[in-house]
Design a protein around this motif. Sequence first.
Motif, PDB file in Angstrom:
ATOM      1  N   LYS A 118       0.844  -1.205   0.000  1.00  0.00           N
ATOM      2  CA  LYS A 118       0.000   0.000   0.000  1.00  0.00           C
ATOM      3  C   LYS A 118       0.876   1.251   0.000  1.00  0.00           C
ATOM      4  O   LYS A 118       0.585   2.227  -0.718  1.00  0.00           O
ATOM      5  CB  LYS A 118      -0.901  -0.010   1.235  1.00  0.00           C
ATOM      6  N   LEU A 119       1.944   1.238   0.772  1.00  0.00           N
ATOM      7  CA  LEU A 119       2.878   2.365   0.779  1.00  0.00           C
ATOM      8  C   LEU A 119       3.425   2.620  -0.614  1.00  0.00           C
ATOM      9  O   LEU A 119       3.445   3.759  -1.092  1.00  0.00           O
ATOM     10  CB  LEU A 119       4.030   2.074   1.740  1.00  0.00           C
ATOM     11  N   ILE A 120       3.889   1.565  -1.278  1.00  0.00           N
ATOM     12  CA  ILE A 120       4.484   1.714  -2.602  1.00  0.00           C
ATOM     13  C   ILE A 120       3.456   2.243  -3.599  1.00  0.00           C
ATOM     14  O   ILE A 120       3.747   3.138  -4.405  1.00  0.00           O
ATOM     15  CB  ILE A 120       5.077   0.374  -3.076  1.00  0.00           C
ATOM     16  N   GLN A 121       2.246   1.722  -3.543  1.00  0.00           N
ATOM     17  CA  GLN A 121       1.186   2.198  -4.436  1.00  0.00           C
ATOM     18  C   GLN A 121       0.914   3.683  -4.209  1.00  0.00           C
ATOM     19  O   GLN A 121       0.798   4.463  -5.167  1.00  0.00           O
ATOM     20  CB  GLN A 121      -0.088   1.391  -4.216  1.00  0.00           C
ATOM     21  N   GLU A 125       1.525   6.823  -6.855  1.00  0.00           N
ATOM     22  CA  GLU A 125       0.446   7.751  -7.206  1.00  0.00           C
ATOM     23  C   GLU A 125       0.838   9.193  -6.930  1.00  0.00           C
ATOM     24  O   GLU A 125       0.361  10.117  -7.592  1.00  0.00           O
ATOM     25  CB  GLU A 125      -0.822   7.391  -6.429  1.00  0.00           C
ATOM     26  N   LEU A 126       1.728   9.382  -5.965  1.00  0.00           N
ATOM     27  CA  LEU A 126       2.205  10.720  -5.629  1.00  0.00           C
ATOM     28  C   LEU A 126       3.279  11.208  -6.598  1.00  0.00           C
ATOM     29  O   LEU A 126       3.569  12.401  -6.652  1.00  0.00           O
ATOM     30  CB  LEU A 126       2.741  10.709  -4.192  1.00  0.00           C
ATOM     31  N   GLY A 127       3.880  10.266  -7.358  1.00  0.00           N
ATOM     32  CA  GLY A 127       4.838  10.670  -8.374  1.00  0.00           C
ATOM     33  C   GLY A 127       6.170   9.952  -8.357  1.00  0.00           C
ATOM     34  O   GLY A 127       7.029  10.217  -9.198  1.00  0.00           O
ATOM     35  N   VAL A 128       6.386   9.041  -7.410  1.00  0.00           N
ATOM     36  CA  VAL A 128       7.682   8.386  -7.283  1.00  0.00           C
ATOM     37  C   VAL A 128       7.989   7.516  -8.499  1.00  0.00           C
ATOM     38  O   VAL A 128       7.193   6.647  -8.863  1.00  0.00           O
ATOM     39  CB  VAL A 128       7.728   7.542  -5.988  1.00  0.00           C
ATOM     40  N   SER A 129       9.142   7.735  -9.110  1.00  0.00           N
ATOM     41  CA  SER A 129       9.556   6.938 -10.267  1.00  0.00           C
ATOM     42  C   SER A 129      10.831   6.143 -10.005  1.00  0.00           C
ATOM     43  O   SER A 129      11.267   5.385 -10.861  1.00  0.00           O
ATOM     44  CB  SER A 129       9.758   7.838 -11.495  1.00  0.00           C
ATOM     45  N   ILE A 147       7.316  -7.970  -2.144  1.00  0.00           N
ATOM     46  CA  ILE A 147       7.308  -6.504  -2.080  1.00  0.00           C
ATOM     47  C   ILE A 147       7.635  -5.925  -3.452  1.00  0.00           C
ATOM     48  O   ILE A 147       6.966  -5.008  -3.938  1.00  0.00           O
ATOM     49  CB  ILE A 147       8.308  -6.005  -1.020  1.00  0.00           C
ATOM     50  N   LEU A 148       8.672  -6.467  -4.099  1.00  0.00           N
ATOM     51  CA  LEU A 148       9.057  -5.982  -5.430  1.00  0.00           C
ATOM     52  C   LEU A 148       7.943  -6.198  -6.444  1.00  0.00           C
ATOM     53  O   LEU A 148       7.727  -5.364  -7.330  1.00  0.00           O
ATOM     54  CB  LEU A 148      10.326  -6.688  -5.891  1.00  0.00           C
ATOM     55  N   LEU A 155       5.696   2.474 -13.857  1.00  0.00           N
ATOM     56  CA  LEU A 155       5.814   3.787 -13.217  1.00  0.00           C
ATOM     57  C   LEU A 155       7.167   4.021 -12.556  1.00  0.00           C
ATOM     58  O   LEU A 155       7.624   5.160 -12.492  1.00  0.00           O
ATOM     59  CB  LEU A 155       4.710   3.962 -12.168  1.00  0.00           C
ATOM     60  N   SER A 156       7.779   2.962 -12.055  1.00  0.00           N
ATOM     61  CA  SER A 156       9.001   3.150 -11.261  1.00  0.00           C
ATOM     62  C   SER A 156      10.063   2.109 -11.574  1.00  0.00           C
ATOM     63  O   SER A 156       9.744   0.937 -11.800  1.00  0.00           O
ATOM     64  CB  SER A 156       8.679   3.082  -9.760  1.00  0.00           C
ATOM     65  N   THR A 157      11.310   2.554 -11.549  1.00  0.00           N
ATOM     66  CA  THR A 157      12.442   1.637 -11.565  1.00  0.00           C
ATOM     67  C   THR A 157      12.767   1.264 -10.123  1.00  0.00           C
ATOM     68  O   THR A 157      12.505   2.039  -9.195  1.00  0.00           O
ATOM     69  CB  THR A 157      13.675   2.277 -12.250  1.00  0.00           C
ATOM     70  N   THR A 158      13.309   0.070  -9.914  1.00  0.00           N
ATOM     71  CA  THR A 158      13.578  -0.418  -8.559  1.00  0.00           C
ATOM     72  C   THR A 158      15.071  -0.659  -8.367  1.00  0.00           C
ATOM     73  O   THR A 158      15.742  -1.227  -9.232  1.00  0.00           O
ATOM     74  CB  THR A 158      12.803  -1.715  -8.282  1.00  0.00           C
ATOM     75  N   VAL A 159      15.573  -0.226  -7.207  1.00  0.00           N
ATOM     76  CA  VAL A 159      16.998  -0.299  -6.910  1.00  0.00           C
ATOM     77  C   VAL A 159      17.169  -0.907  -5.518  1.00  0.00           C
ATOM     78  O   VAL A 159      16.546  -0.452  -4.556  1.00  0.00           O
ATOM     79  CB  VAL A 159      17.654   1.093  -6.941  1.00  0.00           C
ATOM     80  N   LEU A 160      18.011  -1.921  -5.401  1.00  0.00           N
ATOM     81  CA  LEU A 160      18.276  -2.580  -4.125  1.00  0.00           C
ATOM     82  C   LEU A 160      19.657  -2.182  -3.616  1.00  0.00           C
ATOM     83  O   LEU A 160      20.637  -2.228  -4.357  1.00  0.00           O
ATOM     84  CB  LEU A 160      18.218  -4.098  -4.294  1.00  0.00           C
ATOM     85  N   PHE A 161      19.732  -1.803  -2.332  1.00  0.00           N
ATOM     86  CA  PHE A 161      21.002  -1.557  -1.659  1.00  0.00           C
ATOM     87  C   PHE A 161      21.245  -2.703  -0.691  1.00  0.00           C
ATOM     88  O   PHE A 161      20.426  -2.957   0.194  1.00  0.00           O
ATOM     89  CB  PHE A 161      20.974  -0.229  -0.896  1.00  0.00           C
TER      90      PHE A 161
END
Length: 374
Positions: A118-121, A125-129, A147-148, A155-161
């Motif tokens: 829900k946080l990610i969604q 929606e707020l604009g995170v890419s 989660i991924l 909408l978004s690229t995903t990066v893992l640290f």
Amino acid sequence: MHSLFNSLRLKWFLATRALDYSADFVETLYKIYLNHNKIIHFRNGYPVYSLSTPALFSKPAAHFIARALYRTIQNKNLPNLMSFAINDVCNATCQHCSFFEGVDEQGREILTLPQAKKLIQDAQELGVSVVNIVGGEPLQREDLGDILNGVDKDLSTTVLFTNGWHLQDRAKELKQSHLDSIYVSLDSSDREKHDDFRQKQGLFERAIAGIEKAKRLGFSVGISTTMTPESYQAGELQNITRLAKEIGAHEVLVFDALPTGRYQNRMDLVDNPEWVEEMMRSVKRYNQNDKYPGIVFFAYFTSHRSVGCSCGTSYFYVSPYGDIMSCDFNHRKFGNILEEPLWKIWERLTTLPEFCQAKWGGCKVKSSEFLVKN
């Protein structure tokens, strides 16, 4: 007739010149943002200039550009980047860690999988890419793949640290979950020094093995490293850069040590930009050489040369418990997503005087002016 001629001439001009001009625009854009404009990787056919940005011409890149337009139309700050700490455990004890700073969080529950999704969604929606997955050590969370899979990849690229300990074992699962990029933390090119710094024997070897596995699977792979004045003077940045070239990493992301977390008492890191400036100048020859990975600096991103400190203007951090903070390094809480909507917390954060504009003087946390006020 004159109008028709001009129209045809314009179309001919666009047909013969627009491609070259578009390339010039892209190179200038990345030169300003990254301090270099070389392509470091092609991921799924799309050119990548940095792991920290969506691949050029990808759908997340289109989302980023569209949100930038609406940011202008609305005259309102919108986030394009989020770091989400998905857990509060780690198998290493790093000297510089900004997460574990002695704050008593015992008894708090981390976000559940539905809450994390829900946080990610809401963030998208707020604009995170760009969604950064951090921790703790994120690979110690069993449902990381789920989660991924909750991220809309259009909408978004995903990066893992990650510190890399579990990377070799979980890389295939991450690929199946459509993760895009992976930063592996290395703070020394010497295995003994690195393992001693992170107080985890064998971590260096496992990190290197994880990088090699991730590369074979097609990830964009980078080394994330933290430099102190003393490690830089000892030549560690050059050594890390050569190691990255040797193992074929696509990028080196350099953080200059900040007075936060376990380094919170290091006042020598406050108002001390000279060594950082020297460090950034020292890699110019590498960024001009295609045989080396791209080298980017947190200090450059947050300076007047690039976007400035983006905390509260285009970036926010989420703790494992749902607390919203301006960044990983400033642990002031502005609200919790379990108590009110993300957009309301963002609106409160981004309209505060100290956060409504990007600080061009660099990271707020290493500025005595900001530290005194907060």
